[in-house]
Design a protein around this motif. Structure first.
Motif, PDB file in Angstrom:
ATOM      1  N   ARG A   1     -11.491   4.137 -21.509  1.00 45.98           N
ATOM      2  CA  ARG A   1     -11.325   4.252 -20.072  1.00 45.98           C
ATOM      3  C   ARG A   1     -12.200   5.371 -19.519  1.00 45.98           C
ATOM      4  O   ARG A   1     -12.537   6.320 -20.198  1.00 45.98           O
ATOM      5  CB  ARG A   1      -9.853   4.522 -19.725  1.00 45.98           C
ATOM      6  N   LYS A   2     -12.498   5.277 -18.226  1.00 40.13           N
ATOM      7  CA  LYS A   2     -13.263   6.315 -17.557  1.00 40.13           C
ATOM      8  C   LYS A   2     -12.350   7.321 -16.869  1.00 40.13           C
ATOM      9  O   LYS A   2     -12.781   8.410 -16.542  1.00 40.13           O
ATOM     10  CB  LYS A   2     -14.213   5.679 -16.538  1.00 40.13           C
TER      11      LYS A   2
ATOM     12  N   LYS B   1     -15.811 -11.243 -12.250  1.00 41.18           N
ATOM     13  CA  LYS B   1     -16.663 -10.050 -12.262  1.00 41.18           C
ATOM     14  C   LYS B   1     -16.903  -9.520 -10.851  1.00 41.18           C
ATOM     15  O   LYS B   1     -17.192  -8.326 -10.667  1.00 41.18           O
ATOM     16  CB  LYS B   1     -17.997 -10.358 -12.951  1.00 41.18           C
TER      17      LYS B   1
ATOM     18  N   THR C   1     -14.636  -6.686 -10.200  1.00 35.37           N
ATOM     19  CA  THR C   1     -15.057  -5.478 -10.913  1.00 35.37           C
ATOM     20  C   THR C   1     -16.153  -4.746 -10.150  1.00 35.37           C
ATOM     21  O   THR C   1     -16.083  -3.524  -9.939  1.00 35.37           O
ATOM     22  CB  THR C   1     -15.568  -5.842 -12.320  1.00 35.37           C
TER      23      THR C   1
ATOM     24  N   ARG D   1     -15.865  -1.056  -8.002  1.00 31.44           N
ATOM     25  CA  ARG D   1     -16.728   0.093  -8.314  1.00 31.44           C
ATOM     26  C   ARG D   1     -17.445   0.591  -7.061  1.00 31.44           C
ATOM     27  O   ARG D   1     -17.539   1.805  -6.818  1.00 31.44           O
ATOM     28  CB  ARG D   1     -17.746  -0.284  -9.390  1.00 31.44           C
TER      29      ARG D   1
ATOM     30  N   VAL E   1     -12.840   2.084 -14.023  1.00 36.53           N
ATOM     31  CA  VAL E   1     -12.980   0.639 -14.130  1.00 36.53           C
ATOM     32  C   VAL E   1     -11.736  -0.020 -13.551  1.00 36.53           C
ATOM     33  O   VAL E   1     -10.671   0.598 -13.441  1.00 36.53           O
ATOM     34  CB  VAL E   1     -13.208   0.195 -15.588  1.00 36.53           C
TER      35      VAL E   1
ATOM     36  N   ASP F   1      -8.437   0.209 -15.221  1.00 34.11           N
ATOM     37  CA  ASP F   1      -7.780   1.506 -15.182  1.00 34.11           C
ATOM     38  C   ASP F   1      -6.763   1.600 -14.058  1.00 34.11           C
ATOM     39  O   ASP F   1      -5.950   2.533 -14.023  1.00 34.11           O
ATOM     40  CB  ASP F   1      -8.809   2.624 -15.041  1.00 34.11           C
TER      41      ASP F   1
END
Length: 379
Positions: free
Chosen positions: A167-168, A296, A299, A303, A315, A318
């Motif tokens: 994870r970020k 996608k 996603t 972001r 992400v 998360d």
């Protein structure tokens, strides 16, 4: 199979019966060079243990047997699982081991495969990640087990450092509020609220349909998902039920029910504007013409909003970790959070999805110090 002594070489050997060829003639493999009868018998016993339950085709190669295994698994596994199996077998196992006879496969050959993949298994000659090679290992071991083959002593790569579990980051409640305040004008605002507040997965957001949203009872039934599969599936997308406990129903509060209601009203305006060009497919989150987004897209859009909102870029998945962590910090019962996230085990919620944020650490320090050391002296 039986053990014999070679009088010329003064060594021992055993004979392995192979499947008959296309000409139906008997085939055998002679395994020579054992210094004693005991060693030959041990090797024979291991071969019997490894291949005694195998029903191999006439070809008998690793490639032929694994391809046959993939065909059989089409009957009982999900498309995405089959695609993952096929990717591991076709891209990594067969190019390196495919020409071998399955009877010749041993721990050294498999361990060499893993080392090769770790060093230069990538498309451009770079090494693969340990997690990718571990996936290849799990797939190969599953295939061999189904084929009745047991190869002992195989060493799968050690897991990579998973302190962050890939994870970020995880947001605080204040960062969640900042992000959602910025995203309030976004066409998919309701989707981002479901991600952060309810911890819904990307595929669950992409596959959610209005018949599964009951605004009167304030319930969302998460019974479907729209996921990315391999190129073998039409469009690279597959729609299916979520696995295990992921199929669930969750309650939403008054505020989130209002967000979904506003989203429905806005979609109604889009339907009226599009007229006959609109495709009534029932998706909650879709394009202006009613067709679904590629997963996608969520996603990438998430972001971009993170960057624009000035919050740490995390992400999309998360959001689930954030939901679990903020919920735990604010007193959501453990069993309730487990159900909301769709985890089969509470330990998954606790150990993987719930994190200790700096604010929580500071509060814990203050509570412990006041309890043990007493209140700090007045300045």
């Amino acid at each position: 199979m039986t053990v014999h002594r070679d009088p010329k070489r003064k060594t021992w050997y055993y004979v392995l019966d192979l499947p008959r060829g296309d000409d139906r003639k008997r085939r055998q493999k002679w395994c020579r060079g054992f210094s004693s009868e005991t060693l030959a018998k041990r090797a024979e016993e291991l071969a019997r243990k490894q291949f005694g339950q195998a029903e191999l085709a006439a070809d008998g190669t690793v490639a032929a047997e694994l391809l046959k295994w993939l065909e059989e698994r089409e009957l009982d596994v999900a498309l995405t699982t089959l695609a993952n199996y096929r990717h591991a077998v076709m891209k990594y196992v067969i190019p390196y081991l495919g020409a071998r006879q399955l009877y010749d496969l041993d721990k050294r050959a498999i361990n060499d495969l893993y080392r090769t993949l770790l060093k230069r298994g990538g498309r451009k000659g770079e090494g693969l990640s340990a997690e990718t090679v571990r996936h290849v290992h799990r797939t190969l071991m599953k295939a061999l087990k189904d084929l009745g083959v047991a190869v002992e002593g195989v060493r799968q790569p050690r897991p990579a450092d998973r302190e962050t579990h890939g994870r970020k980051g995880v947001w605080t409640a204040a960062q969640c509020a900042t992000f959602l305040a910025h995203a309030a004008g976004d066409r998919l605002y309701a989707a981002w609220v479901l991600v952060v507040v309810c911890g819904m997965r990307r595929g669950e957001i992409a596959g959610l349909k209005w018949p599964k949203v009951d605004l009167d009872k304030r319930l969302i039934h998460i019974h479907w998902q729209r996921a990315v599969a391999s190129g073998e599936v039409a469009g690279g997308i597959v729609e299916k039920e979520p696995k295990g406990k992921s199929k669930r129903s969750i309650f939403v509060g008054t505020a989130l029910a209002r967000v979904l209601s506003d989203h429905s009203d806005q979609q109604g305006k889009e339907i009226a504007a599009a007229g006959v060009a609109y495709q009534e497919l029932g998706y909650v989150f879709c394009k202006e013409d009613g067709t679904p987004y590629h997963p996608k897209y969520f996603t990438d859009r998430f972001r971009a909003l993170c960057l624009a909102a000035g919050v740490p870029v995390i992400v999309l998945h998360d959001g689930r970790h954030t939901s679990a962590t903020v919920g735990a910090d604010h007193g959501v019962p453990r069993h309730a959070m487990q159900k909301r996230l769709g985890h089969a085990r509470a330990t998954m919620t606790d150990e993987v999805y719930t994190h200790v944020l700096p604010e929580s650490e500071r509060r814990a320090a203050e509570i412990m110090e006041e309890a043990i050391l007493g209140s700090p002296p007045a300045e």
